[in-house]
Design a protein around this motif. Structure first.
Motif, PDB file in Angstrom:
ATOM      1  N   PRO A 149       1.289  16.929   8.908  1.00 12.94           N
ATOM      2  CA  PRO A 149       1.003  15.537   8.311  1.00 12.94           C
ATOM      3  C   PRO A 149       0.208  14.524   9.031  1.00 12.94           C
ATOM      4  O   PRO A 149       0.540  13.320   8.909  1.00 12.94           O
ATOM      5  N   PHE A 150      -0.104  14.940  10.244  1.00 14.19           N
ATOM      6  CA  PHE A 150      -0.963  14.176  11.288  1.00 14.19           C
ATOM      7  C   PHE A 150      -2.375  13.785  10.923  1.00 14.19           C
ATOM      8  O   PHE A 150      -2.667  14.000   9.752  1.00 14.19           O
ATOM      9  N   HIS A 151      -3.152  13.333  11.428  1.00 12.90           N
ATOM     10  CA  HIS A 151      -4.507  13.087  11.291  1.00 12.90           C
ATOM     11  C   HIS A 151      -5.309  14.147  10.755  1.00 12.90           C
ATOM     12  O   HIS A 151      -5.376  15.165  11.525  1.00 12.90           O
ATOM     13  N   THR A 152      -6.405  13.862  10.005  1.00 16.92           N
ATOM     14  CA  THR A 152      -7.328  14.844   9.673  1.00 16.92           C
ATOM     15  C   THR A 152      -8.730  14.547  10.203  1.00 16.92           C
ATOM     16  O   THR A 152      -9.789  15.377   9.891  1.00 16.92           O
TER      17      THR A 152
ATOM     18  N   SER B  78       4.462   8.611  15.483  1.00 18.50           N
ATOM     19  CA  SER B  78       4.961  10.065  15.717  1.00 18.50           C
ATOM     20  C   SER B  78       5.944   9.834  17.119  1.00 18.50           C
ATOM     21  O   SER B  78       6.071   8.736  17.763  1.00 18.50           O
ATOM     22  N   ASN B  79       6.577  10.750  17.424  1.00 16.62           N
ATOM     23  CA  ASN B  79       7.442  10.974  18.716  1.00 16.62           C
ATOM     24  C   ASN B  79       6.740  12.089  19.452  1.00 16.62           C
ATOM     25  O   ASN B  79       6.771  13.054  19.259  1.00 16.62           O
TER      26      ASN B  79
ATOM     27  N   GLU C  88       0.696  -1.316   0.066  1.00 17.43           N
ATOM     28  CA  GLU C  88       0.052  -0.088  -0.010  1.00 17.43           C
ATOM     29  C   GLU C  88       0.671   1.202  -0.071  1.00 17.43           C
ATOM     30  O   GLU C  88       2.090   1.167  -0.043  1.00 17.43           O
ATOM     31  N   GLU C  89       0.239   2.547  -0.039  1.00 17.26           N
ATOM     32  CA  GLU C  89       1.061   3.892  -0.011  1.00 17.26           C
ATOM     33  C   GLU C  89       1.664   4.091   1.298  1.00 17.26           C
ATOM     34  O   GLU C  89       0.746   3.626   2.204  1.00 17.26           O
ATOM     35  N   GLU C  90       2.687   4.730   1.313  1.00 16.02           N
ATOM     36  CA  GLU C  90       3.178   5.099   2.538  1.00 16.02           C
ATOM     37  C   GLU C  90       3.748   6.523   2.380  1.00 16.02           C
ATOM     38  O   GLU C  90       4.348   6.822   1.074  1.00 16.02           O
ATOM     39  N   GLU C  91       3.225   7.679   3.126  1.00 18.81           N
ATOM     40  CA  GLU C  91       3.794   8.947   3.130  1.00 18.81           C
ATOM     41  C   GLU C  91       4.732   9.125   4.143  1.00 18.81           C
ATOM     42  O   GLU C  91       4.376   9.316   5.258  1.00 18.81           O
ATOM     43  N   HIS C  92       6.037   9.063   3.778  1.00 16.08           N
ATOM     44  CA  HIS C  92       7.230   9.143   4.707  1.00 16.08           C
ATOM     45  C   HIS C  92       7.500  10.857   4.988  1.00 16.08           C
ATOM     46  O   HIS C  92       7.541  11.452   3.963  1.00 16.08           O
ATOM     47  N   VAL C  93       7.722  10.895   6.159  1.00 14.11           N
ATOM     48  CA  VAL C  93       7.923  12.322   6.805  1.00 14.11           C
ATOM     49  C   VAL C  93       9.242  12.307   7.294  1.00 14.11           C
ATOM     50  O   VAL C  93      10.210  12.825   6.962  1.00 14.11           O
ATOM     51  N   ASP C  94       9.655  11.178   8.315  1.00 12.08           N
ATOM     52  CA  ASP C  94      10.870  11.044   8.875  1.00 12.08           C
ATOM     53  C   ASP C  94      11.093   9.605   9.336  1.00 12.08           C
ATOM     54  O   ASP C  94      10.133   9.199  10.246  1.00 12.08           O
TER      55      ASP C  94
ATOM     56  N   ARG D  64       7.452  15.095  16.495  1.00  9.21           N
ATOM     57  CA  ARG D  64       7.623  14.752  14.936  1.00  9.21           C
ATOM     58  C   ARG D  64       6.611  13.749  14.626  1.00  9.21           C
ATOM     59  O   ARG D  64       6.628  12.822  15.286  1.00  9.21           O
ATOM     60  N   VAL D  65       6.353  13.963  13.391  1.00  5.87           N
ATOM     61  CA  VAL D  65       5.441  12.704  12.760  1.00  5.87           C
ATOM     62  C   VAL D  65       6.367  12.173  12.007  1.00  5.87           C
ATOM     63  O   VAL D  65       6.792  12.420  10.784  1.00  5.87           O
ATOM     64  N   ALA D  66       6.549  10.957  12.132  1.00  4.68           N
ATOM     65  CA  ALA D  66       7.620  10.097  11.576  1.00  4.68           C
ATOM     66  C   ALA D  66       7.200   9.488  10.147  1.00  4.68           C
ATOM     67  O   ALA D  66       7.798   9.372   9.033  1.00  4.68           O
TER      68      ALA D  66
END
Length: 415
Positions: free
Chosen positions: A255-258, A286-287, A13-19, A292-294
């Motif tokens: 980029p967290f939940h909406t 997240s951390n 599936e898709e993953e949206e990477h931030v960190d 930070r949203v990883a």
């Protein structure tokens, strides 16, 4: 009120990477600011289910042999919350839509010691569903959270009511105990969290800041912070200081939940890793130390009802009403496995020492999944309706389930 069962019943599936870089005291005084080998089986649960839990309720029911060794039928309505005593391995608790909770014991020794009564105590007094319950770390007290807005504390030894704890009056959604001390926190439908002293019944803190229902929460492993998440109209994660009542960190917005968050889990190593799942099927890692949203992980097609981080492997898991248990690699933030069920998953729990996840489903069955192979190694049957909650014994040898059929069942984890 309730009937008590005297015998252990047949005992990409898709993953949206931030960190991707993420997962590698005197309690009350401090908070107040003062110094198995599993047999694998044929996976007959790969068919797609409708995953619909609407009013028409066209549920799939998996017909399986009843392999539970104890069935408790004291409730008069659905059993929606279950818990295992962390210090007394044969003591469990269940809560239901009949506005009641029960304390009871499990196993042959309990049957013999209690002359067949299983040491059952009915805990009355709530005027609405007992939505959540849990034992303190010492196993001496049980807390029950009611949709009547009350949190009640009970003496485990004799089932005696110790005190009723009051907040705003809004329905309680969940509760959690401090990992070491006799302090309990609960979240409400009207945006609040309350922290009480179990010893005195006094309100120690009121945490205010969410803009919607406080849908889930917990203490951090060290007990020094409280973490909560908000449902519809809020979609935030907040970290609270129990000494001051102040919010020390908020994670909210892209980029967290909406959409509303349903569930949260923290890593046991205490380094700050958190996983959350929302109504639209999004999972975020997240951390809570840095905010930070990883990663924002996509793939689920319906609401995520339960999440967790493995204590043994660098893996995370999310369970959804779309009937899938998805396994995520915490290093690459990519999907590692997709464990399909015939219908919606309502809850999940983790084995305390091994890389296994147990899922509860609307088809009346519970399942054990090996995260190393992403395979179902056992299915537990016996319920005649949806399984709404699930818990594992502290030693990992027994599984407790609560169902819409009004019963709670206990299984041996290994066949």
């Amino acid at each position: 009120m309730g009937r008590k069962s005297a015998e252990p019943a047949h005992m990409e599936e898709e993953e949206e990477h931030v960190d991707a870089e993420l997962i590698e005291g005197d309690v009350v005084d401090d908070l107040e600011g003062e110094d198995p080998e599993y047999g694998s089986e044929d996976r007959g649960d790969e068919d797609d289910g409708d995953g619909d839990d609407g009013d028409d309720d066209e549920r799939i029911h998996t017909v399986l042999e009843d392999d539970s060794f104890h069935c408790f039928d004291g409730h008069q309505d659905a059993v929606v919350s279950v818990a295992w005593n962390p210090a007394q391995p044969d003591v469990v608790a269940t809560g239901g839509c009949d506005d009641a909770a029960f304390l009871w014991r499990v196993g042959q020794e309990a049957f013999e010691d209690s002359a067949g009564s299983m040491g059952t105590h009915e805990l009355g007094g709530h005027t609405d569903t007992v939505a959540a319950l849990g034992f303190n770390a010492a196993g001496s007290m049980l807390a029950t959270a009611g949709m009547d807005g009350l949190c009640k504390l009970w003496n485990v030894a004799d089932g005696r009511l110790l005190r009723s704890l009051e907040g705003s009056g809004g329905a309680l959604q969940w509760l959690t105990w401090h990992p070491r001390g006799d302090v309990v926190v609960a979240g409400t439908e009207d945006c609040m969290l309350y922290m009480w002293s179990a010893a005195s019944g006094a309100v120690m803190q009121v945490f205010s800041g969410h803009g919607g229902v406080v849908s889930a929460g917990c203490f951090t492993p060290d007990g020094k912070s409280v973490v909560s998440v908000g449902g519809e109209d809020d979609a935030s994660l907040r970290v609270w200081n129990p000494k001051t009542g102040e919010c020390s960190l908020t994670i909210q917005g892209h980029p967290f939940h909406t959409s509303g968050i349903n569930c949260v889990g923290l890593h046991k190593d205490g380094h700050g890793a958190a996983i959350t799942g929302d109504e639209d099927g999004i999972v975020c890692i997240s951390n809570i130390a840095t905010g930070r949203v990883a990663g924002r992980l996509t793939g689920h097609e319906d609401s995520v009802e339960a999440v967790g981080l493995s204590a043994q492997l660098p893996l995370a898991a999310s369970a959804s009403l779309d009937g899938t248990l998805r396994i995520w690699d915490c290093g690459t933030l990519s999907q590692r496995g997709n464990c399909e069920h015939p219908t919606s998953i309502t809850r999940m729990c983790w084995h305390p020492t091994e890389p296994f996840v147990f899922t509860a489903c609307l088809d009346g069955a519970s399942r054990c999944w090996d995260l190393r192979t992403n395979t179902c190694v056992r299915t537990y049957g016996g319920h005649e309706d949806a399984v709404q909650d699930i818990a594992i014994s502290p030693d990992g040898n027994m599984l407790l389930t609560g169902s819409d059929d009004g019963t709670a069942r206990v299984y041996k984890v290994k066949p």
